[in-house]
Design a protein around this motif. Structure first.
Motif, PDB file in Angstrom:
ATOM      1  N   ASP A  41      42.246  40.396  38.707  1.00 54.47           N
ATOM      2  CA  ASP A  41      42.806  39.142  38.203  1.00 54.47           C
ATOM      3  C   ASP A  41      43.436  38.330  39.337  1.00 54.47           C
ATOM      4  N   SER A  42      44.096  39.020  40.262  1.00 51.88           N
ATOM      5  CA  SER A  42      44.713  38.322  41.394  1.00 51.88           C
ATOM      6  C   SER A  42      43.663  37.655  42.265  1.00 51.88           C
ATOM      7  N   ARG A  45      42.518  34.483  40.549  1.00 49.07           N
ATOM      8  CA  ARG A  45      43.495  33.403  40.697  1.00 49.07           C
ATOM      9  C   ARG A  45      43.474  32.830  42.107  1.00 49.07           C
ATOM     10  N   GLU A  46      43.306  33.712  43.087  1.00 44.74           N
ATOM     11  CA  GLU A  46      43.249  33.257  44.480  1.00 44.74           C
ATOM     12  C   GLU A  46      42.053  32.336  44.706  1.00 44.74           C
ATOM     13  N   LEU A  48      40.581  30.512  42.443  1.00 42.32           N
ATOM     14  CA  LEU A  48      40.846  29.264  41.728  1.00 42.32           C
ATOM     15  C   LEU A  48      41.761  28.360  42.544  1.00 42.32           C
ATOM     16  N   LEU A  49      42.831  28.930  43.116  1.00 43.07           N
ATOM     17  CA  LEU A  49      43.757  28.149  43.929  1.00 43.07           C
ATOM     18  C   LEU A  49      43.074  27.631  45.185  1.00 43.07           C
TER      19      LEU A  49
END
Length: 253
Positions: A41-42, A45-46, A48-49
């Motif tokens: 999940d991390s 998110r990384e 996406l950012l």
């Protein structure tokens, strides 16, 4: 269990551990699976950012380029300065886009040079490149983008790119010093251009080149104005590059 942990250590976050005996081992397997899920999940998110940041940077560069274009239409004595700035922003935007497409891991040195020179070429024959296929890491890529843009811009104004018969020869190779240090050496030579002046007076752009590479990437710079045209040479530590054949480098990662 050991094999699974090793796979996870190499980045395979799809790995799942299944142990059906001994409650303490079952709990350990569940904890490892929970950890890999959180890491997965991390990573999402990384990514996406990173995409969001890339989008915002491209928008910002596009806005700066648009402001330069608007200012050029109203400028008089400052027009050449604004044109130079617009060219540099355009090159940086192109290099940033290439880095984004490569996943921010680096881009081929040849593509970087061509991207920066393209706005100043009158035809494809005005740029000749050769050298080992190397990938430039992001920090060095932005530094080299500014350097190549300044060299190409200067060649378009005063050197070999100002005439149809002129061209630039850019070639690079890996060098090994006796003290064990390894370098990427880039040679940039202008040929077929107009006669060069008898005296070489370093411009602001030239001084910028001489200062930027040592400061940003701990490299060296040599600039010489020959009768045939400008000659530029830089040596940059090989740590800023990847894709180097093992037999040609003592570098270990």
């Amino acid at each position: 269990l050991v094999r699974a942990v090793r796979r996870i250590g190499t980045g395979d976050l799809e790995t799942r551990v299944e142990i059906g005996h001994a409650p303490e081992y079952v709990d350990l397997a569940d904890a490892i699976n929970e950890m890999t899920g959180n890491l997965h999940d991390s990573r999402a998110r990384e990514k996406l950012l990173s995409r969001e940041l890339d989008h915002r940077v491209k928008n910002m560069l596009a806005q700066i380029a648009a402001l330069c274009t608007q200012a050029q239409s109203r400028a008089s004595s400052d027009r050449p300065l604004l044109e130079d700035l617009a060219g540099q922003v355009s090159s940086l935007s192109g290099v940033h886009e290439l880095l984004g497409a490569s996943g921010q891991t680096g881009l081929p040195l040849e593509e970087l040079i061509r991207q920066c020179c393209e706005p100043y070429l009158q035809n494809d024959k005005q740029l000749k490149t050769s050298g080992t296929r190397l990938f430039v890491e992001p920090k060095a890529a932005m530094c080299l983008a500014l350097v190549c843009n300044e060299l190409a811009n200067n060649a378009r104004k005063y050197g070999s790119l100002s005439v149809d018969s002129g061209y630039i020869q850019a070639y690079w190779h890996i060098e090994h010093d006796s003290d064990g240090s390894n370098w990427m050496t880039l040679n940039w030579t202008e040929l077929g251009g107009p006669p060069t002046p008898d005296e070489f007076v370093p411009s602001f752009g030239t001084k910028m080149l001489q200062a930027m590479i040592p400061y940003d990437v701990s490299g060296t710079v040599e600039i010489d104005l020959k009768k045939s045209g400008l000659e530029f040479k830089t040596r940059i530590p090989i740590d800023y590059f990847s894709g180097i054949p093992v037999s040609n480098s003592k570098k270990s990662r």
